[in-house]
Design an enzyme around this catalytic site. Structure first.
Site, PDB file in Angstrom:
ATOM      1  N   SER A  36      39.481  -7.951   7.014  1.00  0.00           N
ATOM      2  CA  SER A  36      39.171  -6.665   6.510  1.00  0.00           C
ATOM      3  C   SER A  36      40.683  -5.952   6.143  1.00  0.00           C
ATOM      4  O   SER A  36      40.636  -4.785   5.669  1.00  0.00           O
ATOM      5  CB  SER A  36      38.738  -5.923   7.788  1.00  0.00           C
ATOM      6  OG  SER A  36      39.623  -6.120   8.804  1.00  0.00           O
ATOM      7  N   GLY A  37      41.603  -6.653   6.701  1.00  0.00           N
ATOM      8  CA  GLY A  37      43.209  -6.161   6.447  1.00  0.00           C
ATOM      9  C   GLY A  37      43.669  -5.758   7.566  1.00  0.00           C
ATOM     10  O   GLY A  37      44.655  -4.944   7.393  1.00  0.00           O
ATOM     11  N   LYS A  38      43.301  -5.829   8.703  1.00  0.00           N
ATOM     12  CA  LYS A  38      44.117  -5.269   9.907  1.00  0.00           C
ATOM     13  C   LYS A  38      45.415  -5.775   9.961  1.00  0.00           C
ATOM     14  O   LYS A  38      46.457  -4.950  10.209  1.00  0.00           O
ATOM     15  CB  LYS A  38      43.333  -6.007  11.043  1.00  0.00           C
ATOM     16  CG  LYS A  38      41.888  -5.689  11.209  1.00  0.00           C
ATOM     17  CD  LYS A  38      41.332  -6.072  12.642  1.00  0.00           C
ATOM     18  CE  LYS A  38      41.391  -7.624  12.629  1.00  0.00           C
ATOM     19  NZ  LYS A  38      40.602  -8.535  11.451  1.00  0.00           N
ATOM     20  N   SER A 106      38.418  -8.003  17.909  1.00  0.00           N
ATOM     21  CA  SER A 106      38.098  -7.387  19.190  1.00  0.00           C
ATOM     22  C   SER A 106      36.735  -6.714  18.912  1.00  0.00           C
ATOM     23  O   SER A 106      36.287  -5.466  18.798  1.00  0.00           O
ATOM     24  CB  SER A 106      39.004  -6.136  19.548  1.00  0.00           C
ATOM     25  OG  SER A 106      39.153  -5.306  18.388  1.00  0.00           O
TER      26      SER A 106
END
Length: 208
Positions: A36-38, A106
């Site tokens: 997602s790009g975290k 998470s």
């Protein structure tokens, strides 16, 4: 839980430490699906903060599993323990007036809520950042080829495919990573921190 132990407080409290070091410590918790790009966003934010003279440190999901959590797998029980440990470590960093940036899938809402409560009980701000991208987008990105392997049955209990992801219902910051750039995303977060008096407006060096 261990018994016969006592918490030893130092002679310098949180507020005094922050005043002496001229910085507030807090945790920015990035959550979202794999790809997602975290990590990319956390890395870019860390660079912006450090280049501005603000002490920050990134705790990344994969990196932590090389050391602190190398004995944990990806079962629901191990995922819970993984996040519990990270919550404690992030709180310690923030208590030392470092801005802790955690980039972890998470997947369980209850675990993130427990991390929040842990910080709040210590008087430490906790900012949840939902790095949001549709499943079809992260599958197209798939830099490690994990989604392809998960769909082929080569990876068990993979979040978004064979294991659940519980999206935040009320995050402080919601980043749609398929709609805005990393630079824009960093600016969104920095603006939030300034607005909420966690950073001073003149602390951050912004790119032209």
């Amino acid at each position: 839980m261990a018994t016969n132990i006592t918490w030893h407080s130092g002679s310098v409290g949180l507020e005094e430490r922050q005043a002496l070091l001229k910085q507030k410590g807090f945790t920015i918790w990035f959550t979202g699906l794999s790809a997602s790009g975290k990590s990319t966003l956390a890395t870019a934010l860390e660079q912006t903060l450090l280049h501005s003279g603000v002490n920050a440190y990134r705790l990344d999901g994969d990196n932590i599993r090389f050391g602190l959590n190398k004995n944990l797998g990806f079962s629901p029980e191990d995922r819970i323990e993984n996040i519990r440990r990270i919550s404690e470590v992030a709180k310690l960093f923030a208590d030392a007036t470092v801005i802790a940036l955690t980039a972890f899938i998470s997947p369980y809402r209850a675990d993130r809520d427990e991390a929040r409560v842990l910080h709040q009980s210590a008087g430490i701000p906790f900012i949840e950042v939902f790095v949001d991208a549709p499943l079809e987008v992260v599958e197209q990105r798939d830099p490690k080829g994990l989604y392809k392997k998960a769909k082929a049955g080569e990876i068990k209990e993979f979040t978004g495919i064979s294991a659940p992801y519980e999206a935040p219902t009320n995050p402080e910051i919601h980043i749609k990573s398929h709609e805005i750039s990393i630079e824009q995303s960093v600016e969104v977060i920095v603006s939030y921190l300034v607005k909420n008096h966690l950073l001073a407006s003149d602390q951050i060096i912004r790119k032209n």
